[in-house]
Write an enzyme that holds these catalytic residues in place. Structure first.
Site, PDB file in Angstrom:
ATOM      1  N   ASP A 123       0.678  -1.291   0.052  1.00 38.52           N
ATOM      2  CA  ASP A 123      -0.021   0.055  -0.029  1.00 38.52           C
ATOM      3  C   ASP A 123       0.949   1.078  -0.005  1.00 38.52           C
ATOM      4  O   ASP A 123       2.127   0.983   0.298  1.00 38.52           O
ATOM      5  CB  ASP A 123      -0.632  -0.073   1.186  1.00 38.52           C
ATOM      6  CG  ASP A 123      -1.584   1.209   1.313  1.00 38.52           C
ATOM      7  OD1 ASP A 123      -2.568   1.516   0.163  1.00 38.52           O
ATOM      8  OD2 ASP A 123      -1.789   1.904   2.399  1.00 38.52           O
ATOM      9  N   ASP A 144      -0.154   5.229   0.804  1.00 38.74           N
ATOM     10  CA  ASP A 144      -0.452   6.136   1.913  1.00 38.74           C
ATOM     11  C   ASP A 144      -0.487   5.420   3.246  1.00 38.74           C
ATOM     12  O   ASP A 144      -1.055   4.515   3.526  1.00 38.74           O
ATOM     13  CB  ASP A 144      -1.838   6.716   1.686  1.00 38.74           C
ATOM     14  CG  ASP A 144      -1.827   7.595   0.435  1.00 38.74           C
ATOM     15  OD1 ASP A 144      -1.208   8.719   0.354  1.00 38.74           O
ATOM     16  OD2 ASP A 144      -2.576   7.537  -0.143  1.00 38.74           O
TER      17      ASP A 144
END
Length: 332
Positions: free
Chosen positions: A15, A17
Site C-alpha cells: 500500500d 499512503d
C-alpha cells in the site's frame, strides 16, 4: 536464502499512503526496504486505493522520493474502476466522474466519455477521491444516480493519513451521496475487495505474495479475502488498539512498527505470539494482565493472543511501570 520474514515471499504488494509515504513525504526506511527486496530478488508491486493519481504519476512521485517504481508495478483503484465500467457499458458511453483529473483520464483511456452533468445522461457515475470535489459535482452525481446511472466507488476509505493526522478520504465524500440518496454504491472497486491484490499477483506470476498495509479495514481485510498473508505496519491509520479488537477477517499474519519488520525473523513479527522476550500476559477469566518490559510491538503480539480469544482490550491491566506506559500510549 536470507532468513527473514520477506524471504519466504516472491512478491511484496505495498500500500502507499501510510506505508511508503504520508501525502508527499516518504516514510523513513521505505526506500531502503524496497531496494533491499529488489536486491534479494523479490518482485515489487504498489496497490493503492487513492484515485487522485495515475499509475505513471504514482511511479514518478515514488521515484522522486527515492523509492524505485515503474508504472507497470502500480495498480490504482482509478484504473481498476475505469476498466470495470468499460466491461459493462458500450464503448464511448458517457460516464460522470466525481474525483481528480487522474480518474477522468483513466475513464477516457478506457474508451469512455467523461462528463460532469446529469443532463448528459451518464450510464455510470464513478466516484474517487479528489481534493477539489465539492457540492456542485456531488449534486450532479446524485441526480445521475437517481436517474438510473450505476454508482461505482473506487474505494470507501474514510480517511487519508497525513503528517498532520487523518484527513477526510473518499469514504467521507461517498457518505455525502449515501446520505442524499439513502443507499450504498452499486460497486466498490478498491480494497478491501481483493481485485487489486489478485491482479498484482497474476501480473508478477507470484506464487507466494505478501501484502503490506497500514489499514485493517482495507489492506488487511483485502489480503485476507484474497487468501494472502499480510503485514500490518503501524506507520499509518490503524494502531495497536485497533489490532487488539480486530475481527477475524481483519487480522494480519504479521505486525511491525515499520517496514524494517520485513527483515526480522518471521517468528518475531507473527501475530498472535505465544511468548516474547521481556513481556508476560496472565489471563484471569475475562481479564488479562501485562507485565514486564521490552519492545511495545512484542507486547502487542502477545496481547493479541488473549484479545482475539475473548478478552476485551478495555479489560487489560498493567503490572509494571513499562506495561502501564505502553497501555497508556495505546489509549487503554
Amino acid at each position: 536464502m536470507t532468513d527473514h520474514l520477506a524471504s519466504s515471499y516472491d512478491l511484496a504488494i505495498f500500500d502507499l499512503d501510510g506505508v511508503v509515504f504520508l501525502i508527499d513525504k516518504p516514510i523513513p526506511g521505505a526506500a531502503e526496504a524496497v531496494e533491499r527486496l529488489r536486491a534479494e530478488g523479490t518482485s515489487i508491486a504498489y496497490a493503492t486505493n487513492n484515485a487522485s493519481r495515475r499509475a505513471a504519476d504514482v511511479a514518478t512521485l515514488l521515484t522522486g522520493m527515492g523509492v524505485s517504481a515503474t508504472p507497470a508495478e502500480v495498480l490504482t483503484s482509478a484504473g481498476a474502476a475505469a476498466a470495470l465500467v468499460a466491461e459493462h457499458v458500450e464503448p464511448g458511453s458517457p460516464v460522470l466522474v466525481v474525483g481528480a483529473e487522474a480518474l477522468r483520464g483513466e475513464v477516457r483511456d478506457a474508451g469512455l466519455t467523461p462528463v460532469d452533468s446529469a443532463d448528459d445522461a451518464p450510464v455510470a457515475v464513478v466516484q474517487g477521491y479528489g481534493p477539489e470535489v465539492g457540492w456542485k459535482i456531488l449534486s450532479e452525481a446524485a441526480l445521475a444516480v437517481r436517474a438510473g446511472a450505476t454508482w461505482y466507488a473506487t474505494n470507501t476509505d474514510r480517511t487519508l493519513p497525513s503528517p498532520r493526522g487523518p484527513l477526510p478520504g473518499n469514504g467521507s465524500l461517498i457518505a455525502v451521496l449515501r446520505t442524499a440518496l439513502d443507499r450504498e454504491p452499486d460497486v466498490v472497486v478498491g480494497k478491501p475487495q481483493p481485485a487489486l491484490f489478485t491482479t498484482a499477483a497474476s501480473a508478477a506470476g507470484a506464487e507466494r505474495p505478501l501484502a503490506i498495509g497500514d489499514r485493517l479495514d482495507t489492506d488487511i481485510q483485502g489480503a485476507v479475502g484474497a487468501g494472502m498473508d499480510s503485514l500490518l505496519v503501524l506507520t499509518g491509520v490503524s494502531g495497536p488498539k485497533d489490532l487488539l479488537a480486530a475481527p477475524a477477517e481483519r487480522r494480519p499474519a504479521f505486525v511491525a512498527a515499520d517496514l524494517s519488520g520485513l527483515f526480522r525473523p518471521a517468528d518475531r513479527a507473527a501475530v498472535p505470539a505465544a511468548e516474547v522476550d521481556g513481556w508476560t500476559v496472565t489471563r484471569e477469566g475475562d481479564r488479562a494482565v501485562l507485565d514486564g518490559s521490552g519492545d511495545p510491538v512484542d507486547a502487542l503480539r502477545l496481547l493479541c493472543g488473549v484479545t482475539w480469544d475473548g478478552v476485551a482490550p478495555a479489560d487489560i491491566s498493567a503490572a509494571s511501570a513499562d506495561a502501564t506506559e505502553v497501555l497508556k500510549s495505546w489509549g487503554l
